[in-house]
Design a protein around this motif. Structure first.
Motif, PDB file in Angstrom:
ATOM      1  N   PHE A  85      45.515  22.596  43.173  1.00 50.26           N
ATOM      2  CA  PHE A  85      45.511  23.243  41.861  1.00 50.26           C
ATOM      3  C   PHE A  85      44.076  23.581  41.440  1.00 50.26           C
ATOM      4  N   ILE A  86      43.208  22.599  41.600  1.00 44.59           N
ATOM      5  CA  ILE A  86      41.801  22.786  41.209  1.00 44.59           C
ATOM      6  C   ILE A  86      41.151  23.847  42.081  1.00 44.59           C
ATOM      7  N   TRP A  87      41.447  23.830  43.382  1.00 40.40           N
ATOM      8  CA  TRP A  87      40.911  24.842  44.311  1.00 40.40           C
ATOM      9  C   TRP A  87      41.304  26.242  43.839  1.00 40.40           C
ATOM     10  N   ASP A  88      42.601  26.450  43.594  1.00 36.85           N
ATOM     11  CA  ASP A  88      43.084  27.775  43.191  1.00 36.85           C
ATOM     12  C   ASP A  88      42.425  28.232  41.892  1.00 36.85           C
ATOM     13  N   GLY A  89      42.322  27.332  40.923  1.00 40.47           N
ATOM     14  CA  GLY A  89      41.721  27.695  39.639  1.00 40.47           C
ATOM     15  C   GLY A  89      40.273  28.110  39.777  1.00 40.47           C
ATOM     16  N   ARG A  90      39.519  27.402  40.598  1.00 37.94           N
ATOM     17  CA  ARG A  90      38.106  27.742  40.792  1.00 37.94           C
ATOM     18  C   ARG A  90      37.934  29.020  41.601  1.00 37.94           C
ATOM     19  N   MET A  91      38.884  29.290  42.506  1.00 36.12           N
ATOM     20  CA  MET A  91      38.847  30.559  43.239  1.00 36.12           C
ATOM     21  C   MET A  91      38.988  31.732  42.269  1.00 36.12           C
ATOM     22  N   ILE A  92      39.927  31.621  41.332  1.00 40.18           N
ATOM     23  CA  ILE A  92      40.112  32.695  40.346  1.00 40.18           C
ATOM     24  C   ILE A  92      38.868  32.844  39.480  1.00 40.18           C
ATOM     25  N   LEU A  93      38.284  31.724  39.087  1.00 39.99           N
ATOM     26  CA  LEU A  93      37.081  31.761  38.258  1.00 39.99           C
ATOM     27  C   LEU A  93      35.936  32.480  38.971  1.00 39.99           C
ATOM     28  N   GLU A  94      35.902  32.374  40.296  1.00 41.26           N
ATOM     29  CA  GLU A  94      34.868  33.051  41.086  1.00 41.26           C
ATOM     30  C   GLU A  94      35.239  34.491  41.410  1.00 41.26           C
ATOM     31  N   LEU A  96      37.988  35.445  43.071  1.00 42.22           N
ATOM     32  CA  LEU A  96      38.678  35.524  44.354  1.00 42.22           C
ATOM     33  C   LEU A  96      40.176  35.322  44.158  1.00 42.22           C
ATOM     34  N   ASN A  97      40.967  36.029  44.940  1.00 43.02           N
ATOM     35  CA  ASN A  97      42.423  35.960  44.835  1.00 43.02           C
ATOM     36  C   ASN A  97      42.936  34.778  45.653  1.00 43.02           C
ATOM     37  N   PRO A  98      43.512  33.734  45.028  1.00 42.76           N
ATOM     38  CA  PRO A  98      43.941  32.549  45.777  1.00 42.76           C
ATOM     39  C   PRO A  98      45.127  32.797  46.692  1.00 42.76           C
ATOM     40  N   TYR A  99      45.847  33.917  46.481  1.00 40.51           N
ATOM     41  CA  TYR A  99      47.014  34.218  47.310  1.00 40.51           C
ATOM     42  C   TYR A  99      46.641  34.832  48.665  1.00 40.51           C
ATOM     43  N   LEU A 100      45.370  35.212  48.821  1.00 40.28           N
ATOM     44  CA  LEU A 100      44.992  35.991  50.010  1.00 40.28           C
ATOM     45  C   LEU A 100      44.201  35.204  51.045  1.00 40.28           C
ATOM     46  N   SER A 101      43.902  33.953  50.781  1.00 41.59           N
ATOM     47  CA  SER A 101      43.055  33.202  51.708  1.00 41.59           C
ATOM     48  C   SER A 101      43.548  31.775  51.845  1.00 41.59           C
ATOM     49  N   LEU A 102      43.143  31.157  52.950  1.00 44.04           N
ATOM     50  CA  LEU A 102      43.472  29.767  53.222  1.00 44.04           C
ATOM     51  C   LEU A 102      42.236  28.900  53.020  1.00 44.04           C
ATOM     52  N   PRO A 103      42.354  27.768  52.348  1.00 42.59           N
ATOM     53  CA  PRO A 103      41.213  26.853  52.254  1.00 42.59           C
ATOM     54  C   PRO A 103      40.677  26.477  53.631  1.00 42.59           C
ATOM     55  N   GLU A 104      41.582  26.314  54.572  1.00 44.52           N
ATOM     56  CA  GLU A 104      41.211  25.940  55.932  1.00 44.52           C
ATOM     57  C   GLU A 104      40.219  26.932  56.540  1.00 44.52           C
ATOM     58  N   THR A 105      40.445  28.223  56.305  1.00 43.75           N
ATOM     59  CA  THR A 105      39.587  29.257  56.883  1.00 43.75           C
ATOM     60  C   THR A 105      38.149  29.125  56.381  1.00 43.75           C
ATOM     61  N   CYS A 142      47.047  27.958  34.288  1.00 42.65           N
ATOM     62  CA  CYS A 142      46.738  26.558  33.941  1.00 42.65           C
ATOM     63  C   CYS A 142      45.584  26.040  34.788  1.00 42.65           C
ATOM     64  N   PHE A 143      45.616  26.391  36.076  1.00 45.33           N
ATOM     65  CA  PHE A 143      44.535  25.950  36.970  1.00 45.33           C
ATOM     66  C   PHE A 143      43.204  26.583  36.557  1.00 45.33           C
ATOM     67  N   LEU A 144      43.263  27.855  36.151  1.00 43.36           N
ATOM     68  CA  LEU A 144      42.062  28.559  35.725  1.00 43.36           C
ATOM     69  C   LEU A 144      41.476  27.919  34.465  1.00 43.36           C
ATOM     70  N   PHE A 313      52.403  39.007  37.904  1.00 44.27           N
ATOM     71  CA  PHE A 313      51.845  38.976  39.262  1.00 44.27           C
ATOM     72  C   PHE A 313      50.838  40.109  39.503  1.00 44.27           C
ATOM     73  N   LEU A 314      50.880  41.146  38.643  1.00 48.82           N
ATOM     74  CA  LEU A 314      50.058  42.334  38.892  1.00 48.82           C
ATOM     75  C   LEU A 314      48.558  42.051  39.067  1.00 48.82           C
ATOM     76  N   PRO A 315      47.961  41.153  38.276  1.00 51.53           N
ATOM     77  CA  PRO A 315      46.516  40.900  38.478  1.00 51.53           C
ATOM     78  C   PRO A 315      46.168  40.392  39.872  1.00 51.53           C
ATOM     79  N   PHE A 316      47.163  39.884  40.590  1.00 51.01           N
ATOM     80  CA  PHE A 316      46.909  39.330  41.923  1.00 51.01           C
ATOM     81  C   PHE A 316      47.424  40.241  43.037  1.00 51.01           C
ATOM     82  N   TYR A 317      47.911  41.423  42.660  1.00 50.86           N
ATOM     83  CA  TYR A 317      48.582  42.257  43.653  1.00 50.86           C
ATOM     84  C   TYR A 317      47.623  42.746  44.732  1.00 50.86           C
TER      85      TYR A 317
END
Length: 479
Positions: A85-94, A96-105, A142-144, A313-317
């Motif tokens: 949750f925290i990872w996704d929220g900080r990705m958006i804050l930066e 970055l789209n959390p739906y398009l990448s893997l933390p592992e990568t 919420c994460f953001l 969902f549009l902001p993340f499309y």
């Protein structure tokens, strides 16, 4: 003795506070027997608090909030999901789209796009970090919010996330009580959810966001009861945009909109008292008629939910969003297994005839069974009142869980809130025994003991059958 009874609730509250404190700050998930002791003790206190008529509604509200605040500064000890949750929220804050990448990568490339990336990846685990996020947009909001307040502190983010969940539960308390009053149901029913140790521990304690979903859903149902169905559609769409579960309920609204009640006289039971004639309440039975206005409203209701959900969902499309998201959601049907009931029986049959795990096939069949069951409920189960609608939702959702490959404990929040508006309380029993599923985490690596799973579902199904028989007998007696 009477003085002892009057002070009994004080002892129950103090005992609960101590037990919750031990649970929040001293328990490890691998300590299964200590976990069970604390869990069952808390449920004992919970039951006697509910049954104690000496404590007022207002005091129970205050107690339920105090119990939640005990967890405010605790790190969740039964779930790792909050790290994602925290990872996704900080990705958006930066940006970055959390739906398009893997933390592992990112970790494999030694690329750290957010603060504390390493700690968050280790915390969420390789399994979570190797899959695309499956949390809908309002959940991501919420994460953001947590990231906005604490972009460099995991502990601070946990506090913000926890406060959001507590506020959502307070909203459920308020609108749930309002709806219970409108339906002439005991308002104390709300405490089977609000004061339930399962809800307090799994939601507030372990930061699962079902309360946010359920807040919007209960608000939507309240507006539906008020005949404000456009607002109801918007709030239900917001609920879907936190967790996808309410999508299962959409077919069940058919009768609410399309069938119109018309009271008609039937054979009446009359009695004469003096010169007055008294007509029995059962002397008028509803006649159900299809009408065009209801069909139009139903279609519009569905369109509003669909458009609102897609708009969020549009902001993340992006071109890959649908593939990533659907693949992530599909894993719950085709790859993951945990705390299942009938699925484990189906799996054993597959082993017997094919010699290997048939989850890829069974995972496709069980959703079809759920759809068929929902169709049966939609067209053959009367759902023209809110209580009937809640009952249909409860059984439709539980049928899905009974056939699912994965049933995590926090999934039960929805059946519990649905049950308080019905005659059925088996989800509360389920919330009591589902702690047995955590036995799997006492093993390193984790491994389920199916005896514990069998005991869990034995209690659930026995109580479910008991309630069905009891309520069927009552219905027969009425007629």
């Amino acid at each position: 003795m009477s003085l002892l009874k009057q002070k009994q609730h004080v002892l129950l509250i103090i005992s609960s506070i101590i037990l919750y404190f031990l649970f929040a700050y001293f328990l490890e998930r691998t300590s299964f027997y200590l976990l069970c002791f604390l869990w069952f003790s808390l449920f004992g206190c919970f039951y006697f608090l509910i049954k104690n008529n000496q404590i007022s509604f207002t005091n129970l509200v205050g107690v339920s909030i105090i119990f939640r605040l005990i967890f405010l500064f605790a790190t969740p000890n039964l779930s790792q999901d909050f790290y994602r949750f925290i990872w996704d929220g900080r990705m958006i804050l930066e940006g970055l789209n959390p739906y398009l990448s893997l933390p592992e990568t990112f970790i494999q490339q030694n690329n750290y796009p957010i603060a504390q990336a390493k700690e968050l990846y280790v915390g969420m685990g390789e399994l979570n970090g190797s899959h695309y996020t499956n949390y809908p947009p309002l959940n991501q909001l919420c994460f953001l919010i947590a990231a906005v307040f604490y972009s460099k502190s995991i502990f601070g983010s946990v506090i913000v996330l926890r406060l959001i969940i507590i506020l959502a539960d307070i909203g459920i308390l308020y609108f749930g009580k309002q709806l219970l009053e409108k339906l002439n149901l005991p308002v104390k029913n709300i405490f089977w959810y609000i004061l339930n140790p399962f809800i307090i521990i799994e939601m507030t304690g372990n930061l699962h966001f079902e309360p946010v979903m359920l807040f919007f859903f209960i608000l939507g149902m309240y507006k539906l009861y008020q005949q404000k169905w456009i607002l109801a559609a918007i709030f239900i769409a917001c609920s879907v945009s936190v967790k996808l579960i309410p999508l299962l309920f959409l077919p069940l609204f058919f009768q609410w909109f399309v069938k119109q009640k018309k009271a008609i006289a039937s054979k009446t039971k009359q009695s004469t008292v003096g010169k007055a004639t008294i007509t029995s309440p059962n002397s008028y039975r509803p006649k159900l008629n299809f009408h065009g206005k209801g069909i139009f409203q139903l279609i519009t209701f569905y369109i509003i939910i669909l458009v609102t959900t897609l708009s969020l969902f549009l902001p993340f499309y992006s071109s890959t969003l649908i593939d990533n998201y659907s693949n992530s959601v599909g894993l719950w049907f085709k790859s993951f297994e945990f705390n299942a009931s009938f699925y484990y029986l189906f799996r054993e049959i597959g082993y017997l005839f094919r010699g290997y795990n048939e989850i890829a096939i069974i995972g496709k069949i069980t959703p079809i069974l759920t759809i068929l069951f929902l169709i049966i409920l939609t067209f053959f189960k009367k759902s023209t009142s809110i209580i009937q609608l809640f009952t249909a939702m409860l059984f439709g959702l539980c049928f899905y869980y009974f056939t699912a490959t994965t049933v995590h404990p926090w999934y039960l929040a929805t059946p519990i809130i649905l049950s308080i508006f019905t005659k059925y309380k088996f989800p509360v029993i389920w919330s009591f025994v589902i702690i047995l599923s955590y036995q799997a985490y006492s093993n390193l690596p984790w491994q389920e003991n199916l005896w514990f799973v069998s005991i869990e579902y034995m209690f659930v199904f026995c109580y479910l059958i008991y309630e069905v028989i009891k309520n069927t007998k009552k219905k027969v007696q009425i007629y």
